[in-house]
Motif scaffolding. Sequence first.
Motif: not given
Length: 829
Positions: A17-26, A101-110, A319-323, A345-347
């Motif tokens: 929940r903290k990460m989601e709120v932080t992403g929305i604020l950004i 960057i805010g979208w990445i934080v909201l989605r809790q991705e790297s 083949e699976a899509s990227a990532k 990670q696959v990379d």
Amino acid sequence: MAKKGSNTLFQGFDYSRKMEVTGILIMAISVLLLLSIASYHPDDYAIVQSISYDSLLQVDQGPALRVNNWLGVFGAYISYFFVSTLFGYVSILIPVIIFSIGWIVLRQESISEMAWTVAYGLWMIFLLSTTAGWFYNRYEAYSAAWSGNSGIYFSSILQNLTGIGSIIILFVLLFVSLFILIDRDIQKSIDRIQGWSPNFSLDFLNRLKPQKKDSPQPQSQTQTQPTTRVERQRRAEEAQKNSSQQREEERRERTIDEIVEQSQERDRKRELERKKESADLENKPPRAVLERATDSEVDPNSEDNDVEISVIVGEGDEEASAKELDRKNKQKAKEVPVIKYKFPQVDLLDSPPNEGNDVDLEEIKINKKIILEKLKRHKIEILSINAIVGPTVTLYEIEPAPDVKISKIQSYANDLKMATAAHGLRIMAPIPGRSAVGIEVPNKTRETVYIKTVLNTKKFVETEFALPIALGKTIENEVYMVDLNKMPHLLIAGATGSGKTVGINTIITCLLYKCHPDDLKFVLIDPKKIELSLYRNIQNHFLAFLPGSEEPIITDTDTALETLQSITKEMDERYDLLKMAMVRDIKAYNKKFDNDELDEELGHRHLPYIVVVIDELADLMMTAGKQIEEPIARIAQLARAVGIHLVVATQRPSVNVITGTIKANFPARMAYQVASKVDSRTILDTGGADQLVGSGDMLFSNGAGMTRIQNAYVSTTEVEKITSYIGNQKGYKKPFHLPVIEEEEPGIPDPLDEIDELFKEAAKLVVLHQQGSVSLLQRKLKIGYNRAGRIIDQLYNAEVVGPFQGSTARDVKISEEEELDEIFDELGI
């Protein structure tokens, strides 16, 4: 009293929940910044400077009302800083980057995945601003707000240093930056542009070449030259030849989809004419038929022109899509919030080279001609032949005439091997599930199956297997995947250098990419001491070992024996837990535990799968023998329901290593190249492994037929990257320890009246026969099993016989009656 599992789940939920709120604020800040820059007005800053703090509090009057910026006074300050002071209107890309960057934080991705995008965006802002500043300094064609003061400053420095060359430098940088945006590879972008006109470079070079004097000059449309009939005929032949060459080139440039449709249509017509299509053939996976040829194309004088060959290459798995694998693993990591864990990670895996597995049609035609001629000499009539091209071998499916005996074809295996000059030719008569005989001929040019091409497929990404293992690719180019949980144990054999160790690394790598450390533990036994040492880095996440062990990888025989005995104790304890929970397998047990239906105070706990990997069984059997065989056999017989599985490998598949007891409990077998047919029969119960070609070429049997597979290749470097990626993460507070085996100390029973009245007679019998077994006492003393067992235990405590040795009788430590009398005197009997 809240349970531990509930607290952990609450903590994981709170972090999410903290990460989601932080992403929305950004993201909200970036939108406000975008509105401020988009509504910049050059007069706003002068108005803002004249505003006092008192005038800001005036609601209906004051200079603040004259500000044009959509965000008022605050927006005027912000827009002046970014547009006028920094990079002009190009600064509008900055809020776009912040929003991402805010979208990445909201989605809790790297966030590290955004590093290249952020760096590229800032570079383009600087470059565009400097380019606009150059034109402002040179021509003042527009307002300074397009470049900002920073852009004007940097362009002025560049003009002072390079003069007119500064604009060339800026345009070159823009050109290169745009190419990097498309492919991050300039050569790839040039190849794509060149691909839009394949003959462009060839035509351009031909125009630059000087015309030869003896070559005919091209005629223009306005000139006509008298030509003779011979000349016209010659030109017509040349034109026909050129047109045929163009048609040949166009045929080669056709896409695979067009070839598949046309070839499959021809196959359907042919099968309808013969009316021999079976249900098994209807269920086969789709194939891409590349070309159908007759012997007339190889040898016009051949007598086998009526037999056609279809060259077939499997389409492979989608083949699976990227990532996609990384995204699914991130979701899985959130479901098990005991520790904050990131799947590898696959990379981290090496990408295969761009060149594919080119089919050598000439080699296939020659082999087909040799096979048909050799069989025809022995009066074996063949109706049809198909060539299925795999990464390692090509399977020639032969349909013999109805009156041909299959055993007759199989008897000519050595003749065909000599005729094709192929090492490892193998005949399947018939192919399981098909009305055809198969002849496997190794390819001269083999394709390496990289593990990335196996793991990055939808088949592996979307699997629901508990312990999925993608072994490699079949002849039909399909990913062959099995579930270790259902096998339930795996026996591996292969000579030195055949790919056995790479196969073990492939198995472990597949499990690391799909299993959370809370659900899987490895017990690694490596008598060779170097093969599995790379996995020492993941001991805090995935390894299980005895308390007080100096090394997480077991290399000593005594420790290996103690560990296997400890696993049998763990197995017994797990069965007791399943009995208390009234469930039949580990999956149902963990589901009950996760739903808080089991009380931890009664000893219930989450049970991870345990995979025991033994890299060299022969060394353990040589040094420990029956003592090692007993726990392995017991685990193999009982441990499936409680989630304990064995992966046992050996390079010496002899009967004294792979005993009947071990073979009976390992229905799943993997055989790499072995030295002889005897070794092949030992591991597979049939021949074939001696005809493999090494380097990962293997046969897999799971109780119903055999499948030839090219093992997926994982390099030592890739294993180091994966283990380092996992090892650098924060692991569990304490390692996963196996239960300790408590041994009873020998000694004379106390009190003395507990000694059985037949103890003295039994001791004399044991010493006389030099055999410490319960059955001996049962026969000689005519007593029951329980009483005989208690007497044997008393003889062990009195140090008359040795410890328990499974199905083998105990050793007798006393050889003379005088020594036995001394023991009787000490006991007072």
